[in-house]
Scaffold this motif. Sequence first.
Motif: not given
Length: 264
Positions: A136-142, A154-164
């Motif tokens: 959802i956060v990725v879609a919002f950034l798009m 990449q923006w979200v993964k950098e700030r929350r590395p546990s994203v999978d």
Amino acid sequence: MRKRERENPCGICGHYHKYEEEEVCGICGHRIPLSSDKSSLQVSAFPSLILPGFLYLGSYDNASRSELLKSQGITHVLNTVPACQNLYKNSFTYHCLQDGKILLFDDAIQFLEQCERDKARVLVHCMSGKNRSPAIVVAFLMKSKGWRLLQSYQWVKERRPSVDIGQAVYQQLQEYEQKLYGSSNSSNLVLLSFQPGGAPLNFGLSEVKDPVPVPIPAFSNLGGASIFAHLPPQEFTFGAGQTQKNLSENLANPSGSDIPMDNA
């Protein structure tokens, strides 16, 4: 389950399961952290900051810690899992997605955009904070930043590395990217490599340019003439033959290392 046990729901997910005995919740899948998770429990108590002063990403465990959320100024909560209860309706403004399989990006983004206009701080969460809520956060950034899928991820993964993000959810993100931009040119997220603390990400996402041509050796740039034309004829002999002078010296020195060739 006995009646007394049903009178005391789990303090984290709000459902009835034997949390202390490591029983997994049959409704939302909540469980006690494994031994490998306990070392990071203190850190995971806080949600991840995605956009300063506005957008946070976390798990249901984060959403259950009302005092910590209040200490960070969070007033709104976007719940992406219908099975997860909204625990503190008197303290936070909740919005819950109603579909457990398909992510309703437009519905969620509309809520987040309203929070942004109101200058409110909002937490987006799912059960683990690794799959649905990051999507959802990725879609919002798009949508809000005009970024493509790979850049937003990449923006979200950098700030929350546990994203999978799982394959099924990723496909929904690809479809949403195609809806926004008319195409989806992102590679599979499984192939992405992430190294915490590495070099800053290039959010320009410029295409890789053609490699710089290797300088051509000078001897091959002679207008098509053979390199042999530039050697004095008397100093160059084709093949493995020897000059008459060298041959005579070899014959006169039979103990030398070179074996004279038979001219017959």
